[in-house]
Design a protein around this motif. Structure first.
Motif, PDB file in Angstrom:
ATOM      1  N   UNK A 266       1.180  -1.039  -0.187  1.00 48.50           N
ATOM      2  CA  UNK A 266       0.227  -0.061  -0.282  1.00 48.50           C
ATOM      3  C   UNK A 266       1.130   1.403   0.176  1.00 48.50           C
ATOM      4  N   UNK A 267       1.550   1.705  -0.629  1.00 48.60           N
ATOM      5  CA  UNK A 267       2.693   2.806  -1.031  1.00 48.60           C
ATOM      6  C   UNK A 267       2.350   3.124  -1.783  1.00 48.60           C
ATOM      7  N   UNK A 268       2.476   4.411  -1.597  1.00 49.66           N
ATOM      8  CA  UNK A 268       2.133   5.948  -2.016  1.00 49.66           C
ATOM      9  C   UNK A 268       3.352   7.034  -2.611  1.00 49.66           C
ATOM     10  N   UNK A 269       2.954   6.946  -4.306  1.00 51.26           N
ATOM     11  CA  UNK A 269       4.347   7.918  -5.190  1.00 51.26           C
ATOM     12  C   UNK A 269       3.834   8.991  -5.795  1.00 51.26           C
ATOM     13  N   UNK A 270       4.301   9.868  -4.942  1.00 54.77           N
ATOM     14  CA  UNK A 270       3.951  10.769  -6.082  1.00 54.77           C
ATOM     15  C   UNK A 270       5.118  11.935  -6.780  1.00 54.77           C
ATOM     16  N   UNK A 271       4.741  12.284  -7.923  1.00 56.90           N
ATOM     17  CA  UNK A 271       5.501  13.204  -8.429  1.00 56.90           C
ATOM     18  C   UNK A 271       4.839  13.732  -9.129  1.00 56.90           C
ATOM     19  N   UNK A 272       6.383  14.962  -9.292  1.00 55.87           N
ATOM     20  CA  UNK A 272       6.747  15.821  -9.655  1.00 55.87           C
ATOM     21  C   UNK A 272       7.445  16.503 -10.796  1.00 55.87           C
ATOM     22  N   UNK A 273       7.192  16.467 -11.655  1.00 53.67           N
ATOM     23  CA  UNK A 273       7.811  16.063 -12.724  1.00 53.67           C
ATOM     24  C   UNK A 273       7.738  17.711 -13.750  1.00 53.67           C
ATOM     25  N   UNK A 274       8.928  18.528 -12.904  1.00 58.94           N
ATOM     26  CA  UNK A 274       8.721  19.691 -13.680  1.00 58.94           C
ATOM     27  C   UNK A 274      10.152  20.278 -15.191  1.00 58.94           C
ATOM     28  N   UNK A 275      10.706  19.277 -14.490  1.00 62.49           N
ATOM     29  CA  UNK A 275      11.530  20.040 -15.959  1.00 62.49           C
ATOM     30  C   UNK A 275      11.364  20.041 -17.273  1.00 62.49           C
ATOM     31  N   UNK A 276      11.584  21.091 -17.635  1.00 61.44           N
ATOM     32  CA  UNK A 276      11.041  21.447 -18.836  1.00 61.44           C
ATOM     33  C   UNK A 276      11.773  20.909 -20.173  1.00 61.44           C
ATOM     34  N   UNK A 277      12.905  20.495 -20.050  1.00 67.03           N
ATOM     35  CA  UNK A 277      13.618  19.923 -21.094  1.00 67.03           C
ATOM     36  C   UNK A 277      14.420  18.745 -20.277  1.00 67.03           C
ATOM     37  N   UNK A 278      13.537  17.135 -20.725  1.00 66.60           N
ATOM     38  CA  UNK A 278      13.843  16.048 -19.372  1.00 66.60           C
ATOM     39  C   UNK A 278      14.343  15.374 -20.635  1.00 66.60           C
ATOM     40  N   UNK A 279      15.425  15.771 -22.074  1.00 68.99           N
ATOM     41  CA  UNK A 279      15.555  14.729 -23.132  1.00 68.99           C
ATOM     42  C   UNK A 279      17.086  14.611 -22.578  1.00 68.99           C
ATOM     43  N   UNK A 280      17.809  13.608 -22.644  1.00 69.70           N
ATOM     44  CA  UNK A 280      19.054  13.797 -22.336  1.00 69.70           C
ATOM     45  C   UNK A 280      20.141  12.801 -23.369  1.00 69.70           C
ATOM     46  N   UNK A 281      21.393  12.912 -23.320  1.00 72.90           N
ATOM     47  CA  UNK A 281      22.329  11.438 -23.783  1.00 72.90           C
ATOM     48  C   UNK A 281      22.208  10.771 -23.174  1.00 72.90           C
ATOM     49  N   UNK A 282      21.775   9.643 -23.491  1.00 77.70           N
ATOM     50  CA  UNK A 282      22.197   8.685 -21.984  1.00 77.70           C
ATOM     51  C   UNK A 282      21.624   7.440 -22.617  1.00 77.70           C
ATOM     52  N   UNK A 283      22.068   5.997 -21.619  1.00 76.45           N
ATOM     53  CA  UNK A 283      22.317   4.848 -21.652  1.00 76.45           C
ATOM     54  C   UNK A 283      21.218   4.676 -21.226  1.00 76.45           C
ATOM     55  N   UNK A 284      20.001   4.659 -21.654  1.00 71.34           N
ATOM     56  CA  UNK A 284      18.198   3.991 -20.742  1.00 71.34           C
ATOM     57  C   UNK A 284      18.372   2.935 -20.323  1.00 71.34           C
ATOM     58  N   UNK A 285      18.747   1.826 -20.446  1.00 70.69           N
ATOM     59  CA  UNK A 285      19.476   0.802 -20.144  1.00 70.69           C
ATOM     60  C   UNK A 285      20.081   0.668 -18.514  1.00 70.69           C
ATOM     61  N   UNK A 286      20.757   1.506 -18.961  1.00 72.58           N
ATOM     62  CA  UNK A 286      21.778   1.606 -17.390  1.00 72.58           C
ATOM     63  C   UNK A 286      21.503   2.044 -16.811  1.00 72.58           C
ATOM     64  N   UNK A 287      20.558   3.431 -17.328  1.00 71.94           N
ATOM     65  CA  UNK A 287      20.219   4.817 -16.840  1.00 71.94           C
ATOM     66  C   UNK A 287      18.935   3.813 -15.449  1.00 71.94           C
ATOM     67  N   UNK A 288      17.734   3.248 -16.393  1.00 72.07           N
ATOM     68  CA  UNK A 288      17.504   3.379 -15.623  1.00 72.07           C
ATOM     69  C   UNK A 288      16.768   2.092 -14.567  1.00 72.07           C
ATOM     70  N   UNK A 289      18.211   1.322 -14.586  1.00 67.44           N
ATOM     71  CA  UNK A 289      18.151  -0.047 -13.627  1.00 67.44           C
ATOM     72  C   UNK A 289      18.792   0.965 -12.067  1.00 67.44           C
ATOM     73  N   UNK A 290      20.209   2.218 -12.759  1.00 67.04           N
ATOM     74  CA  UNK A 290      20.310   2.623 -11.230  1.00 67.04           C
ATOM     75  C   UNK A 290      19.190   3.965 -10.555  1.00 67.04           C
ATOM     76  N   UNK A 291      17.894   4.784 -11.823  1.00 60.61           N
ATOM     77  CA  UNK A 291      16.834   4.888 -10.807  1.00 60.61           C
ATOM     78  C   UNK A 291      16.126   4.169 -10.567  1.00 60.61           C
ATOM     79  N   UNK A 292      15.842   2.597 -10.745  1.00 57.68           N
ATOM     80  CA  UNK A 292      15.445   1.788 -10.008  1.00 57.68           C
ATOM     81  C   UNK A 292      15.817   1.092  -9.132  1.00 57.68           C
TER      82      UNK A 292
END
Ligand SMILES: Nc1ncnc2c1ncn2[C@@H]1O[C@H](COP(=O)(O)OP(=O)(O)OP(=O)(O)O)[C@@H](O)[C@H]1O
Ligand SMILES: [Mg+2]
Length: 417
Positions: free
Chosen positions: A289-315
């Motif tokens: 019963x966890x709660x998550x609240x997101x405030x994604x306020x960045x207007x520019x949100x695309x970066x040069x990155x490795x999506x697989x590794x970065x997703x793992x890191x965020x996870x």
């Protein structure tokens, strides 16, 4: 044991070295004093012969370590004394600066004084610094000689000893460094042993569960009600997922050990990655019963990155936020733009991390110790993986946390690494 023995033997070596250094200094000093005394008594002899007097039994007295008094008790001319001293000293290779003074034998008043620098040679024996024609009135005189640089001179004579002391110092430094490396290595091997224990344990649980479930299915065959069969299949599937996730983690470590990580950087939507990693966690969050609240306020949100590794890191960060929340997890995610990049913050209201250990949590294998209670499982690999990935993107990560209040992990990623 190594430390004790090493300290003991090095201590012994240093003591022996100091003992011999002291001995050598004393021997050199004795030699010096002796040469000076012989030179001075010869000088006195000459002066007395000129005045047709006989010598007193002990004309030379050492007043202090570097000053000598010669009791002549006869007329002494400055010119004469100067020449005699230079002659006697240079004969004994005492080429060191000195001062001399002629004193009245009655009341010790200074009649004449002169300084002679070190570099005098035979040919300038008669070159004078002071006016040597100064005549002392007739009467009885003594003279004093002082060597201001005596100790320096003695040290210069001890070159071998100085050199051996330097060598000893180098040995000590080298030894200290070796000891430091040994201790470092020891710590790492302890951590690795912990890790292997931990991993075996972690892998054993799902393997056992799968074994039991499949055994039940095999033995009872068609006799089992279909709801139960379904349940056992589910167990096998879930445990297998768990196993996969754990193997993934160990593979992550193997990735970390590689010197250069192969990143394939593309234009990546950070907000999308955050959603993806949240998705991976959603089942676990639902259960608690966890709660998550997101405030994604960045207007520019695309970066040069490795999506697989970065997703793992965020996870990994989200995974920690869930794992280390004893009550039902409350996670806040926010992003904003900052200096040609994006700032991501992931906060929870869980256990928090003590100030003293905050600097270690990004180390490989490090886990905050909770005594003998191991209610939260892990390998201590997650955050070190995160850190490596973020650094590979020229970003940075830091943590704000208070014990029992929660933690907030902040990441900075530049648009273009
Ligand atoms: N959000 C958090 N709240 C409280 N403590 C945390 C949090 N995140 C990390 N820690 C502490 O930092 C330690 C290191 O975290 P890390 O993610 O590297 O390892 P782990 O979670 O123990 O294992 P793994 O992630 O490899 O399964 C954890 O053991 C935990 O004590
Ligand atoms: Mg973790």
């Amino acid at each position: 044991m190594i430390i004790v023995l090493a300290t003991f033997s090095l201590g012994g070596l240093v003591t022996v070295q100091l003992f011999w250094l002291n001995k050598a200094f004393k021997a050199e000093e004795k030699e010096f004093n002796f040469s000076v005394q012989v030179a001075l008594s010869n000088t006195v002899q000459h002066l007395l012969e000129k005045a047709d007097l006989t010598a007193t039994p002990k004309p030379i007295k050492q007043l202090a370590s570097s000053s000598f008094l010669a009791e002549v008790n006869a007329p002494v001319k400055a010119q004469e004394l100067d020449t005699l001293l230079k002659y006697e000293f240079s004969r004994r290779h005492l080429t060191i600066p000195y001062e001399y003074g002629i004193l009245n034998a009655e009341d010790d008043t200074l009649m004449f004084g002169n300084y002679v620098p070190a570099t005098f040679k035979k040919q300038n024996l008669l070159e004078n610094q002071a006016d040597l024609t100064t005549t002392t009135p007739p009467g009885h005189y003594n003279f004093v000689v002082v060597f201001p640089d005596k100790n320096t001179h003695i040290f210069n004579e001890m070159q071998f000893w100085i050199l051996s002391t330097i060598v000893l110092l180098v040995v000590i430094v080298f030894f200290g460094y070796t000891l430091y490396s040994i201790l470092q290595e020891k710590r790492l091997s302890e951590l690795k042993a912990d890790f292997i224990n931990n991993m075996t344990h972690e892998l054993q649980t799902p393997i056992t569960n799968i074994a039991i479930a499949s055994e039940v299915l095999k033995n009872s065959g068609a006799n089992l009600p279909s709801a139960k069969t379904q349940r056992y299949h589910e167990i096998i599937f879930q445990e297998n997922e768990r196993l996969k996730e754990q193997v993934e983690r160990v593979l992550q470590m193997a990735e970390l050990e590689k010197k250069e990580m192969a990143l394939t950087k593309t234009q990546t939507n950070v907000h999308q990655l955050l959603q993806d990693s949240l998705q991976r966690l959603s089942l676990r969050l639902q259960k608690r019963a966890g709660k998550v609240s997101c405030h994604l306020q960045a207007s520019q949100f695309t970066i040069q990155a490795d999506s697989m590794h970065l997703t793992n890191a965020l996870y990994n960060i989200l995974d920690n936020a869930e794992k280390y929340s004893p009550q039902s997890p409350e996670i806040q995610i926010s992003t904003r733009n900052y200096q040609k990049g994006i700032l991501i913050s992931i906060a929870d209201k869980g256990l928090g991390i003590r100030k003293e250990v905050q600097s270690y949590i990004f180390d490989t294998f490090y886990r905050v110790s909770t005594g003998n209670v191991h209610n939260v499982r892990g390998f201590g690999l997650g955050l070190s993986y995160v850190k490596t990935i973020i650094h590979a993107h020229q970003g940075s990560i830091w943590v704000n946390s208070q014990e029992n209040q929660g933690s907030c992990f902040e990441l900075y990623l530049p648009f273009r690494a």
